[in-house]
Design an enzyme around this catalytic site. Sequence first.
Site, mmCIF file in Angstrom:
data_model
loop_
_atom_site.group_PDB
_atom_site.id
_atom_site.type_symbol
_atom_site.label_atom_id
_atom_site.label_comp_id
_atom_site.label_asym_id
_atom_site.label_seq_id
_atom_site.Cartn_x
_atom_site.Cartn_y
_atom_site.Cartn_z
ATOM 1 N N TYR A 241 13.349 24.443 31.109
ATOM 2 C CA TYR A 241 12.832 25.971 30.632
ATOM 3 C C TYR A 241 13.952 27.335 30.427
ATOM 4 C CZ TYR A 241 8.901 23.030 29.269
ATOM 5 O OH TYR A 241 8.600 22.239 28.154
ATOM 6 N N ARG B 279 16.955 26.828 28.520
ATOM 7 C CA ARG B 279 15.722 27.295 26.679
ATOM 8 C C ARG B 279 15.649 28.702 27.044
ATOM 9 N NH1 ARG B 279 11.883 22.988 25.483
ATOM 10 N NH2 ARG B 279 11.752 24.177 23.099
ATOM 11 N N ASP C 229 9.764 29.514 21.132
ATOM 12 C CA ASP C 229 10.636 30.763 21.120
ATOM 13 C C ASP C 229 9.938 32.244 19.984
ATOM 14 O OD1 ASP C 229 12.215 28.695 18.061
ATOM 15 O OD2 ASP C 229 11.345 30.723 18.107
ATOM 16 N N HIS D 114 1.610 25.954 21.131
ATOM 17 C CA HIS D 114 2.416 25.642 22.165
ATOM 18 C C HIS D 114 2.590 26.173 23.919
ATOM 19 C CE1 HIS D 114 2.404 21.585 19.653
ATOM 20 N NE2 HIS D 114 1.517 21.403 20.666
ATOM 21 N N CYS E 6 3.856 35.504 41.909
ATOM 22 C CA CYS E 6 3.046 36.172 41.291
ATOM 23 C C CYS E 6 2.497 37.883 41.161
ATOM 24 C CB CYS E 6 1.661 35.153 40.990
ATOM 25 S SG CYS E 6 0.482 36.250 39.438
ATOM 26 N N GLY F 235 9.568 22.430 8.754
ATOM 27 C CA GLY F 235 10.033 22.520 10.012
ATOM 28 C C GLY F 235 10.045 21.284 11.300
ATOM 29 N N SER G 70 7.981 17.455 12.074
ATOM 30 C CA SER G 70 8.379 16.005 12.380
ATOM 31 C C SER G 70 7.021 15.329 12.527
ATOM 32 C CB SER G 70 8.793 15.234 13.092
ATOM 33 O OG SER G 70 7.938 15.697 14.631
ATOM 34 N N ALA H 48 16.041 25.521 5.994
ATOM 35 C CA ALA H 48 14.581 26.150 6.422
ATOM 36 C C ALA H 48 15.242 27.594 5.356
ATOM 37 C CB ALA H 48 14.119 26.151 7.482
HETATM 38 C C1 BV8 Z 1 -3.208 17.025 23.710
HETATM 39 C C2 BV8 Z 1 6.022 21.664 24.767
HETATM 40 C C3 BV8 Z 1 -5.828 16.743 24.189
HETATM 41 C C4 BV8 Z 1 7.180 22.621 24.652
HETATM 42 C C5 BV8 Z 1 5.169 20.074 23.605
HETATM 43 C C6 BV8 Z 1 -2.006 8.788 21.443
HETATM 44 C C7 BV8 Z 1 -1.895 9.336 19.635
HETATM 45 C C8 BV8 Z 1 -2.703 10.344 19.053
HETATM 46 C C9 BV8 Z 1 -2.029 11.433 20.121
HETATM 47 C C10 BV8 Z 1 -1.466 11.672 21.731
HETATM 48 C C11 BV8 Z 1 -1.446 9.717 21.785
HETATM 49 N N1 BV8 Z 1 -1.236 9.852 23.038
HETATM 50 C C12 BV8 Z 1 -1.216 10.947 23.061
HETATM 51 C C13 BV8 Z 1 -1.365 12.012 22.328
HETATM 52 C C14 BV8 Z 1 -1.108 13.407 22.417
HETATM 53 C C15 BV8 Z 1 -0.522 13.731 22.618
HETATM 54 C C16 BV8 Z 1 0.518 13.848 21.046
HETATM 55 O O1 BV8 Z 1 0.382 14.402 20.297
HETATM 56 N N2 BV8 Z 1 1.561 12.761 21.510
HETATM 57 C C17 BV8 Z 1 2.750 12.359 19.755
HETATM 58 C C18 BV8 Z 1 4.091 12.261 21.274
HETATM 59 C C19 BV8 Z 1 1.650 11.051 20.059
HETATM 60 N N3 BV8 Z 1 -0.800 15.632 22.388
HETATM 61 C C20 BV8 Z 1 -0.563 16.462 23.120
HETATM 62 O O2 BV8 Z 1 -0.723 15.875 24.649
HETATM 63 C C21 BV8 Z 1 -1.046 17.772 23.275
HETATM 64 N N4 BV8 Z 1 -2.492 18.390 23.542
HETATM 65 O O3 BV8 Z 1 -3.498 16.486 22.979
HETATM 66 O O4 BV8 Z 1 -4.454 18.023 24.755
HETATM 67 C C22 BV8 Z 1 -6.478 17.983 23.907
HETATM 68 C C23 BV8 Z 1 -6.579 18.804 22.692
HETATM 69 C C24 BV8 Z 1 -7.460 18.819 21.733
HETATM 70 C C25 BV8 Z 1 -8.446 18.888 21.878
HETATM 71 C C26 BV8 Z 1 -8.652 18.886 23.090
HETATM 72 C C27 BV8 Z 1 -7.809 17.921 24.351
HETATM 73 C C28 BV8 Z 1 0.172 18.536 23.936
HETATM 74 C C29 BV8 Z 1 0.876 19.028 23.012
HETATM 75 C C30 BV8 Z 1 1.980 19.779 23.612
HETATM 76 C C31 BV8 Z 1 3.497 19.303 23.886
HETATM 77 N N5 BV8 Z 1 4.739 20.493 23.906
HETATM 78 N N6 BV8 Z 1 6.491 20.616 24.211
HETATM 79 C C32 BV8 Z 1 8.065 22.703 24.174
HETATM 80 O O5 BV8 Z 1 8.260 22.816 25.738
HETATM 81 O O6 BV8 Z 1 8.528 23.752 23.556
HETATM 82 S S1 BV8 Z 1 5.386 19.275 21.882
HETATM 83 C C33 BV8 Z 1 7.245 19.239 21.121
HETATM 84 O O7 BV8 Z 1 6.964 18.627 20.244
HETATM 85 C C34 BV8 Z 1 7.224 20.480 20.496
HETATM 86 O O8 BV8 Z 1 6.705 21.776 21.210
HETATM 87 C C35 BV8 Z 1 6.490 19.866 19.254
HETATM 88 O O9 BV8 Z 1 5.408 21.011 19.313
HETATM 89 C C36 BV8 Z 1 6.900 19.664 19.060
HETATM 90 C C37 BV8 Z 1 6.428 19.012 18.186
HETATM 91 O O10 BV8 Z 1 8.341 18.666 17.354
HETATM 92 P P1 BV8 Z 1 8.661 19.666 15.866
HETATM 93 O O11 BV8 Z 1 8.739 21.183 16.722
HETATM 94 O O12 BV8 Z 1 8.228 18.550 14.718
HETATM 95 O O13 BV8 Z 1 9.854 19.454 16.597
HETATM 96 P P2 BV8 Z 1 10.332 18.116 16.509
HETATM 97 O O14 BV8 Z 1 12.024 17.783 16.465
HETATM 98 O O15 BV8 Z 1 9.734 16.499 16.778
HETATM 99 O O16 BV8 Z 1 11.024 17.866 14.357
HETATM 100 C C38 BV8 Z 1 11.747 18.137 13.313
HETATM 101 C C39 BV8 Z 1 11.528 18.539 11.690
HETATM 102 O O17 BV8 Z 1 11.908 19.402 11.960
HETATM 103 C C40 BV8 Z 1 12.368 16.518 11.689
HETATM 104 O O18 BV8 Z 1 10.881 16.821 11.215
HETATM 105 C C41 BV8 Z 1 13.579 17.458 10.814
HETATM 106 O O19 BV8 Z 1 13.986 16.812 9.906
HETATM 107 C C42 BV8 Z 1 12.728 18.893 11.319
HETATM 108 N N7 BV8 Z 1 14.263 19.761 10.731
HETATM 109 C C43 BV8 Z 1 15.632 19.483 11.033
HETATM 110 N N8 BV8 Z 1 15.945 20.729 10.994
HETATM 111 C C44 BV8 Z 1 15.869 21.339 9.535
HETATM 112 C C45 BV8 Z 1 14.573 20.492 9.513
HETATM 113 N N9 BV8 Z 1 13.773 21.586 8.691
HETATM 114 C C46 BV8 Z 1 14.205 22.416 7.953
HETATM 115 N N10 BV8 Z 1 15.391 23.581 8.328
HETATM 116 C C47 BV8 Z 1 16.683 22.674 8.918
HETATM 117 N N11 BV8 Z 1 17.945 22.480 8.898
#
Ligand code: BV8
Length: 235
Positions: free
Chosen positions: A56, A59, A94, A109, A136, A176, A178, A220
Amino acid sequence: MPQFQRIVVLTGAGLSAESGLSTFRDKDGLWARYDYREVATPEGFARNPELVYEFYNQRRRHGLEAKPNPGHKALARLERQHPGEVLVVTQNVDGLHEAAGSQNLIHMHGQMAQALCSLCGARTPWVEDLSADLICPSCATHGGMRPDVVWFGEIPYELERIAAALQECDLFIAVGTSGNVYPAAGFVAAAREAGAHTVELNLEPSERASRFAEWVHGPASLIVPLYVDKLLGDG
Ligand code: BV8
């Protein structure tokens, strides 16, 4: 273009890509270089805090040098000029939405430029590197400072406020992202069930594209300003 009243915009790492910040799941993304279980889970932090602090710190330094791109600026313009409500819910940690002028904004997040004391729960704006050696400012205790970021397995912020906004909205736009991470990935279904029009603005069709009623694909910084122009009747 119909006149929408209440707009919710969900943004992801793809919006900040053209500001030079890595996405997660693109081929050169963060998860291609790091194992998310080691750097974005509480267990990973407990196992190897130095690795997570450094992940972090790098980043945060990079993020603080980044500038908002026309995509961020267009969303801020939409909030300023749209007669109804515009809420941006970002998955990004960010500060580029704020830098572009967005105010009605939820960091579901968390934020890299904020520290959380795991001992007293206090949040403190933080632009320096974080480490286990810090005291702290609130509880004056040593060793509890961590990035104020929601890791996998932790509960995202302001979910009730987001759920209420999704219930009320008549336009839901995802920019933006996935659509891989829940609960954010489920927002489009909630908006659709509430009767909203749903739009995906993404570089290419995401794996969840079929859940949206409308798509525009491209960078975007190009497609978001054009879509905002259309919404504001300037396009
Ligand atoms: C929770 C930390 C309980 C911060 C992040 C099985 C099934 C379903 C769910 C789960 C499961 N097992 C576990 C889970 C839950 C889990 C989850 O979803 N896992 C997934 C992997 C299956 N989720 C959690 O744990 C969450 N908490 O569920 O708690 C709860 C919930 C509710 C109520 C009670 C209890 C917590 C999730 C947060 C995790 N932290 N990051 C950091 O370091 O940044 S996640 C991380 O990935 C990011 O924070 C971001 O949020 C997340 C998603 O990423 P994206 O932003 O979509 O980025 P990505 O790279 O994936 O995609 C980029 C996109 O942009 C692409 O589509 C690309 O085509 C496009 N792109 C690229 N360039 C461009 C563009 N578009 C336009 N222009 C461009 N130039």
